[in-house]
Design an enzyme around this catalytic site. Structure first.
Site, mmCIF file in Angstrom:
data_model
loop_
_atom_site.group_PDB
_atom_site.id
_atom_site.type_symbol
_atom_site.label_atom_id
_atom_site.label_comp_id
_atom_site.label_asym_id
_atom_site.label_seq_id
_atom_site.Cartn_x
_atom_site.Cartn_y
_atom_site.Cartn_z
ATOM 1 N N HIS A 35 8.084 -3.567 -9.537
ATOM 2 C CA HIS A 35 9.196 -4.529 -9.729
ATOM 3 C C HIS A 35 10.425 -4.120 -8.909
ATOM 4 C CE1 HIS A 35 6.868 -5.798 -13.296
ATOM 5 N NE2 HIS A 35 6.738 -4.494 -13.493
ATOM 6 N N SER A 81 24.981 -7.483 16.400
ATOM 7 C CA SER A 81 25.625 -8.740 16.022
ATOM 8 C C SER A 81 26.697 -9.077 17.053
ATOM 9 C CB SER A 81 26.262 -8.586 14.636
ATOM 10 O OG SER A 81 27.331 -9.498 14.476
ATOM 11 N N LYS A 91 26.947 -3.578 13.230
ATOM 12 C CA LYS A 91 25.599 -4.010 12.853
ATOM 13 C C LYS A 91 24.488 -3.460 13.727
ATOM 14 C CE LYS A 91 25.714 -6.919 9.393
ATOM 15 N NZ LYS A 91 24.619 -7.804 9.209
ATOM 16 N N GLU A 132 12.033 -8.718 10.628
ATOM 17 C CA GLU A 132 12.331 -10.062 10.115
ATOM 18 C C GLU A 132 11.520 -11.128 10.852
ATOM 19 O OE1 GLU A 132 16.600 -10.475 10.260
ATOM 20 O OE2 GLU A 132 16.868 -8.668 9.054
#
Ligand code: ARG
Length: 462
Positions: free
Chosen positions: A156, A277, A283, A290
């Site tokens: 979980h 970024s 970043k 992704e």
């Protein structure tokens, strides 16, 4: 418009219809397979006496010269042709004249395209299996180097019990191993030659289908001509195997994104596999993970698309089947790119071992072992579970771990606690004592690594 038919027509095809019907824009991908199939067919036509040796030689030479000219850029594949089969035949006739007109004897585009797609898919099954083997080797190297690198295991997404990095990454080895085995299985089942099935019913020419099958490295010819031109099961099986590979890559991507985050910092994805970024200078984003996670959708899409295309098609060939190509080519490339990038990224990913080990000790990952300790002292498990539950609650209140409590504090919960409890619930004990086959102790993991090594030694596809 250069097309292979037209004799029974009195009017020219409507331009929009021609364009909608044409497949040259994407089946040009099959050029090498189309040439290989035609060369095998031509050699067989010579062997069976259907065409002369001179004609056969001219066909083989002509086809090879077309291939050479296309790869050197001297010859362009243009939309003037309906499909790759028309392109090859028209160019062959251009080059060698009448002998070229004999190539299609005893053949239909239906068995021709069935062969081309099978050859192309077979080649890709092999390629993906090589990609998987490379990834498996990278994973195994990480496993070998980290049998005592502690990290929390989760359920979980809550800390559950401590494991090692080696044990964790071997879970993915098992998944990709099953994927690899699926590929060798698919390869065996699909490796039969459909050429000679003709349009649907076979042909009256004395074709030697065994010869063609052998020339093209197939186990043998297919057994039913109607099935041969209508079957795309092998492609669906492969797309299903590819979907599972992407599902596994996507799960690993998701975990790498989490572990690479500022909150976890278990891993650091290398600069070479990260992006920045345009506005936030700090970043460093895990875009490859992704994108792999995102591209999983298009591979599932290819599988659903072909399943749906095939579901209502009456025997034998129907043009619907032309729809098998674009989605498959896209899925093949997506999975190949994802696997190779992933292997490269994993190779240079840094594991922050201290942070992982620290994270493995807090969050009560030893609570099960504390309960097991009481069980070994004679307490029934359900009672031990309740005692440790209360103990955890008290620790949360005090913001400390179970092993931070003194023996007197522990005895307040059960007088069965003794000094030996600290050793019994230490991180090392929690991991080392789990010795059952397939468990996380270094001993069990080393046995698993050995088994995985023999798997890699013996694995073949095709
Ligand atoms: N482009 C077609 C396909 O991909 C080739 C077969 C054409 N056969 C036919 N009977 N029109 O399926």
């Amino acid at each position: 418009m250069a097309q292979l038919w037209g004799g029974r027509f009195t009017k020219k095809t409507d331009d929009a219809v021609y364009e909608f019907n044409a497949s040259i824009g994407f089946d040009k991908e099959l050029i090498e397979e189309d040439a290989a199939g035609s060369i095998a067919h031509a050699k067989m036509l010579v062997k069976t006496g259907i065409i002369s040796t001179t004609e056969g030689d001219a066909i083989v030479k002509g086809l090879k010269s077309i291939l050479d000219d296309v790869s050197s850029g001297k010859l362009q594949i243009t939309s003037e042709y309906e499909d790759i089969h028309s392109f090859m035949e028209a160019n062959l006739i251009d080059r060698i004249g009448d002998a070229g007109k004999k190539l299609h004897t005893g053949r239909s585009r239906n068995d021709q395209v069935a062969l081309d797609m099978r050859l192309y898919t077979r080649k890709t099954v092999k390629l993906i299996s090589e990609d998987l083997t490379e990834l498996l080797n990278v994973i195994l190297k990480i496993a070998r180097e980290n049998t005592d690198t502690y990290m929390p295991g989760f359920t979980h997404l809550q800390k559950a019990q401590p494991v090692t990095l080696s044990h964790y990454i071997l879970a993915y080895f098992e998944m990709f191993k099953r994927d690899a085995l699926r590929l060798s299985d698919i390869y065996k089942r699909m490796n039969y030659s459909p050429l000679g099935a003709g349009a649907l019913a076979g042909t009256t020419y004395p074709l030697d289908r065994d010869f063609v099958a052998k020339e093209l490295d197939f186990t043998g010819p297919t057994l039913n001509s109607m099935d041969s031109v209508s079957d795309r099961d092998y492609l669906i099986e492969f797309l299903s195997a590819l979907s599972l590979i992407m599902m596994h890559l996507s799960r690993l991507s998701e975990e790498m994104i989490i572990f690479n985050s500022n909150e976890y910092r278990f891993i650091e994805i290398d600069d070479t596999y990260s992006t920045g970024s345009s506005i936030m200078p700090q970043k460093k984003n895990p875009d490859i993970c992704e994108l792999v996670r995102g591209k999983t959708g298009r591979v599932y899409g290819a599988l659903m698309s072909l399943l749906t295309t095939m579901k209502g098609i009456p025997l034998a060939y129907n043009k619907d089947m032309q729809e098998d190509k674009e989605v498959s080519f896209d899925a093949f490339k997506t999975v190949h790119d994802s696997l190779t990038l992933f292997a490269g990224m994993l190779k240079c990913t840094k594991f922050n071992k201290d942070i992982m080990a620290k994270s493995a000790v807090n969050g009560f990952t030893n609570a099960t072992d504390a309960a097991d300790y009481l069980v070994k002292k004679g307490m029934p498990f359900r009672d031990a579970h309740a005692v440790i539950g209360k103990l955890v609650l008290a620790c949360i209140d005090k913001s400390c771990a179970i092993d931070d409590l003194s023996i007197d504090e522990l005895k307040a919960f059960s007088d069965m606690f003794d000094e030996d409890v600290y050793e019994a619930i230490s991180l090392k004990t929690c991991v080392d004592k789990r010795k059952t086959a397939g468990a996380c102790s270094p001993e069990a993991v080393l046995a698993a690594i050995k088994a995985e090594e023999s798997f890699l030694d013996e694995y073949t596809c095709g």
